[in-house]
Enzyme design. Structure first.
Site, PDB file in Angstrom:
ATOM      1  N   HIS A 236       0.835  -1.213   0.000  1.00  0.00           N
ATOM      2  CA  HIS A 236       0.000   0.000   0.000  1.00  0.00           C
ATOM      3  C   HIS A 236       0.866   1.259   0.000  1.00  0.00           C
ATOM      4  O   HIS A 236       2.046   1.207  -0.332  1.00  0.00           O
ATOM      5  CB  HIS A 236      -0.992  -0.058   1.163  1.00  0.00           C
TER       6      HIS A 236
ATOM      7  N   GLU B  57      -1.847   0.020   8.084  1.00  0.00           N
ATOM      8  CA  GLU B  57      -0.999  -1.005   7.473  1.00  0.00           C
ATOM      9  C   GLU B  57       0.135  -0.390   6.671  1.00  0.00           C
ATOM     10  O   GLU B  57       1.267  -0.875   6.715  1.00  0.00           O
ATOM     11  CB  GLU B  57      -1.850  -1.922   6.586  1.00  0.00           C
TER      12      GLU B  57
ATOM     13  N   HIS C  96       2.901  -7.238   4.381  1.00  0.00           N
ATOM     14  CA  HIS C  96       1.537  -6.777   4.616  1.00  0.00           C
ATOM     15  C   HIS C  96       1.105  -7.077   6.045  1.00  0.00           C
ATOM     16  O   HIS C  96       1.782  -7.781   6.783  1.00  0.00           O
ATOM     17  CB  HIS C  96       0.563  -7.468   3.645  1.00  0.00           C
TER      18      HIS C  96
ATOM     19  N   GLU D  92       1.703 -11.906   5.337  1.00  0.00           N
ATOM     20  CA  GLU D  92       0.750 -11.189   6.187  1.00  0.00           C
ATOM     21  C   GLU D  92       1.277 -11.370   7.610  1.00  0.00           C
ATOM     22  O   GLU D  92       1.168 -12.447   8.199  1.00  0.00           O
ATOM     23  CB  GLU D  92      -0.658 -11.760   6.039  1.00  0.00           C
TER      24      GLU D  92
END
Length: 242
Positions: free
Chosen positions: A33, A70, A125, A204
């Protein structure tokens, strides 16, 4: 400024008289992101081809219930990993060098690793699942003929090594809410994996909506531990260790 200097010195081999164990290796680190994605809806909502379908360029990501985003988490962790791997002699390339812009799109992130002929690429992430579940998982590419067949085996090995070091060094459990609970998930819908021509995985690092995981991921000590675990996984993979 210090990180930029470290990366430049590593790239030209001036970090010391004795080459580090990862000298000659190229690592691409992808912080998921970006901090201003929310301000560029037209750009991040446009669709791009990911090899087997069309998908949104990027998203804004998730956040803890306390508001820690995040994008900030991933940027901090990736810079910590970069410092460790640079100190070991690797040339580290980041897909984004600030947390105040938008993108790159998922296809562009893959292209950076390909252009650098990286020895490995890792996309960092944080998940945004139910607050009642916790844990981490590593995502490897599915076997897609004509897309991932040349990197499938090495990516699967990278996923296994990274899962092992992450579990050992962070003491975080593998996510029980996705896949088979073993900490590794295979997906065919991620452009960053489908379009990669170098061994690549996503991780993740925990569920940011879970109070326990969020507390760990929000702390400096926790992020440093996460960065150590990921860099150790990369080191072992690059040196051929299990």
């Amino acid at each position: 400024m210090l990180l930029a200097l470290v990366l430049v010195l590593a790239a030209v081999g001036l970090t010391g008289c004795v080459p580090g164990p990862l000298a000659g290796k190229v690592v691409v680190l992808d912080a998921g992101h970006n901090g201003a994605n929310w301000a560029y809806p037209a750009q991040i909502n446009r669709v791009v081809w990911i090899g087997n379908s069309w998908k949104q360029c990027d998203t804004t990501g998730t956040a803890t219930n306390a508001g820690y985003p995040e994008h900030a988490f991933t940027f901090d962790v990736v810079n910590r990993i970069a410092q460790r791997l640079s100190a070991l002699g690797a040339r580290v390339v980041l897909t984004r060098t600030s947390d105040s812009g938008w993108g790159p799109c998922i296809n562009g992130r893959a292209a950076i690793g390909n252009a650098q002929h990286a020895d490995l690429a890792i996309s960092v992430h944080g998940d945004g699942a139910s607050p009642y579940v916790r844990g981490f998982h590593v995502i490897r590419p599915a076997l897609l003929p004509g897309l991932t067949d040349t990197i499938y085996g090495r990516s699967a090995w990278l996923a296994w090594v990274l899962k092992t070091t992450y579990a050992q060094d962070t003491w975080m459990p593998p996510a029980s809410y996705i896949g088979d609970g073993g900490g590794i998930l295979e997906r065919s819908d991620l452009g960053g994996l489908n379009l990669s021509r170098v061994p690549k995985v996503f991780i993740e690092c925990g569920n940011m909506r879970n109070a326990t995981d969020a507390a760990f991921m929000s702390s400096i000590a926790g992020r440093d531990r996460i960065a150590y675990a990921i860099s150790e996984g990369a080191r072992r993979f690059l040196l051929g260790h299990s």
